[in-house]
Design a protein around this motif. Sequence first.
Motif, short mmCIF file in Angstrom:
data_model
loop_
_atom_site.label_atom_id
_atom_site.label_comp_id
_atom_site.label_asym_id
_atom_site.label_seq_id
_atom_site.Cartn_x
_atom_site.Cartn_y
_atom_site.Cartn_z
N THR A 177 -2.92 -3.08 -0.53
CA THR A 177 -2.43 -1.67 -0.32
C THR A 177 -1.04 -1.61 -1.23
N LEU A 178 -0.10 -2.60 -1.31
CA LEU A 178 1.00 -2.62 -2.01
C LEU A 178 0.60 -2.41 -3.56
N GLY A 179 -0.51 -3.11 -4.05
CA GLY A 179 -0.76 -2.91 -5.50
C GLY A 179 -1.39 -1.75 -5.76
N ALA B 254 -0.39 1.11 -4.21
CA ALA B 254 0.85 2.10 -4.11
C ALA B 254 1.66 1.87 -5.51
N GLU B 255 1.63 0.48 -6.00
CA GLU B 255 2.50 0.41 -7.21
C GLU B 255 2.03 0.99 -8.14
N ALA B 256 0.52 1.00 -8.21
CA ALA B 256 -0.06 1.75 -9.35
C ALA B 256 -0.13 3.03 -9.42
N ARG B 257 -0.05 3.77 -8.26
CA ARG B 257 0.03 4.92 -8.07
C ARG B 257 1.22 5.64 -8.71
N ILE B 258 2.57 4.72 -8.23
CA ILE B 258 3.86 5.30 -8.33
C ILE B 258 3.96 4.94 -9.87
N SER B 259 3.68 3.98 -10.63
CA SER B 259 4.04 3.69 -12.07
C SER B 259 2.98 4.59 -12.78
#
Length: 304
Positions: free
Chosen positions: A73-75, A77-82
């Motif tokens: 989930t964190l991966g 979310a980070e990809a979506r943010i970056s």
Amino acid sequence: MSQQSPDRSTPSQPARPDASMSLLNNVMDHSLDDGYAEASARRRADGSAGLPRTLKSKLGLAAGLVVAALVVTLGAAEARISAPVVAKEREELIDRIDAETQAADTLESDVDELRSDVSERQRKALERHGGDQGQLVALLAGATPVEGPGVKLIVDDAKNTDQGGGGPRESTGFADTGRVRDRDMQRVVNGLWESGAEAIAINGQRLTALSAIRAAGDAILVDNRPLVPPYTVLAVGDGKKLATAFQDSADGQYLQALKESFDIRTSISDQAEVRLPAAPSLIVRTAEPKAAGSGAADTGKGTS
């Protein structure tokens, strides 16, 4: 006389068709190794086979699954943010490239305009300071276009000439016997000058007293501008006399030898009118006497 009872023994069983394949039969009948079978039986006996049954084991499995889900989930979310940040940086880089390209085009245009202005000023300076011979000086310096009778000389590589190979003319930087070299064009141009040419151009490139014919690999450069065959040489002068004088000269005989020995294609013809452009750039030099007491001043010689 007692009668013997008939033999009632049963006949022997027929042999198995696969009796000769005992090793294969053993593998098929015992597909699971005995050690693995025993271990599996022990796990079934003590209840450790399959999913964990104790509360501690179940909690450990649940915690591991939660940690794995959290990492995924964190991966995501980070990809979506970056993703927007990367897209923005890419757009900024493209804008910078476009801006720098436009600036380079503008500078190139300014350089061309300045070069043209400098060339025009040099031509006017040659005409103004040349006095009565201003036009002749501008002509010899290549500062003005030229038209008049002359000759047209075409020099081309031999047919089916490859970019490699070897032969009698092989030397450093050149490797094919049928290719026209820079030294060949040097001799052609010098021969035309000596035969009476007043102005010369190769493939539209006007030659001056400071022009250089060099080589870069297998390419011929005239004033650092690459030329491609066939090489069309236009020379202004008395057409028939110029053509005859060149063919009879040592350089004309050299060109004929290239044609006979290496199949280099050449043709020369006199023209009623040829047009030569002005040189794209000029180098103006003036001679000034050295100061008194120097060797040059004593001998009366100037420097350029």
